[in-house]
Design a protein around this motif. Sequence first.
Motif, PDB file in Angstrom:
ATOM      1  N   VAL A 123       3.459  21.456 -38.634  1.00 50.70           N
ATOM      2  CA  VAL A 123       4.121  22.421 -37.747  1.00 50.70           C
ATOM      3  C   VAL A 123       3.110  23.039 -36.868  1.00 50.70           C
ATOM      4  O   VAL A 123       2.285  23.669 -37.105  1.00 50.70           O
ATOM      5  N   GLU A 149       2.240  24.798 -33.111  1.00 48.14           N
ATOM      6  CA  GLU A 149       2.393  25.933 -32.034  1.00 48.14           C
ATOM      7  C   GLU A 149       1.459  25.799 -30.982  1.00 48.14           C
ATOM      8  O   GLU A 149       0.203  25.799 -31.080  1.00 48.14           O
ATOM      9  N   LEU A 209      -0.320  27.308 -27.777  1.00 50.30           N
ATOM     10  CA  LEU A 209      -0.662  28.603 -27.294  1.00 50.30           C
ATOM     11  C   LEU A 209      -0.647  28.633 -25.805  1.00 50.30           C
ATOM     12  O   LEU A 209      -0.804  27.285 -25.251  1.00 50.30           O
ATOM     13  N   TYR A 242      -3.916  24.741 -29.801  1.00 52.61           N
ATOM     14  CA  TYR A 242      -2.975  24.465 -30.863  1.00 52.61           C
ATOM     15  C   TYR A 242      -3.161  25.518 -31.880  1.00 52.61           C
ATOM     16  O   TYR A 242      -4.168  25.708 -32.500  1.00 52.61           O
ATOM     17  N   TYR A 243      -2.139  25.860 -32.369  1.00 52.29           N
ATOM     18  CA  TYR A 243      -2.042  26.996 -33.833  1.00 52.29           C
ATOM     19  C   TYR A 243      -1.328  26.139 -34.697  1.00 52.29           C
ATOM     20  O   TYR A 243      -0.055  25.882 -34.630  1.00 52.29           O
TER      21      TYR A 243
END
Length: 245
Positions: free
Chosen positions: A2, A4, A6, A11-12
């Motif tokens: 998953v 995310e 930023l 990317y997180y």
Amino acid sequence: KVVELLEDGSYYLPFDISITKNVAAILFTLILISWLFISIANKYKKNTSSAPTGMQNALEPFILFVRDDIARPAIGEKKYERFMPYLLSIFFFIFISNLMGLIPFPPFGANVTGNIAVTFVLALFTFIITTFVGNKYYWKHIFWPDGVPVWLKIPPIMPMVELIGVFTKPFVLMVRLFANIAAGHIIVLGFFSLIFIFGNMNVGTGYAVSVGSVAFAIFMTMLELLVAIIQALVFTLLSAIYFGM
């Protein structure tokens, strides 16, 4: 995974659900066990009167051992059959996982039962089954044990001790399997590490130490072969005893 994105373009990763080496080994073991048992069951259905052959002949002594020397004596002649699928599953899962962990080639080499998360889940299964199949005599023994003076029941000193025991039994299952398997791998890793430690000090010393380190590592690996089946046996036996209680 998953992921995310930023604002700065990086990317997180809040939650990583990648398939790890242990997860891959567990899936491989489950597929292998399913194939073995389905093929053996089909042979039993087709050849009810003939002698077992091949893999059926190889695994039948283990199956009969779990049935005749673990389930029947610990649980009882009348009630052992309902627990046989679970007891056979955990015995072969632990045994095969332990053996696969000793083979240093993919998809083997994962320290599955040396992972406390795995042993926690196995112990949790035993705890759930023990809790939900417990009859009125089981719970009466916990909250109002026989042969104990009333002053130990009120206040509930002995019931508290018995209730704690309900949770310590699966905890012991979890820690025993994890500790024994992890310890063997750590010892082998220690022997191999000595080669590099002494090699950094002196190359000749590293070569000299490597002979003894490899010899002891091989000895420990042979010992772990014995531990592999002993730990599968102990986990299955204790689970059967808990069910019988």
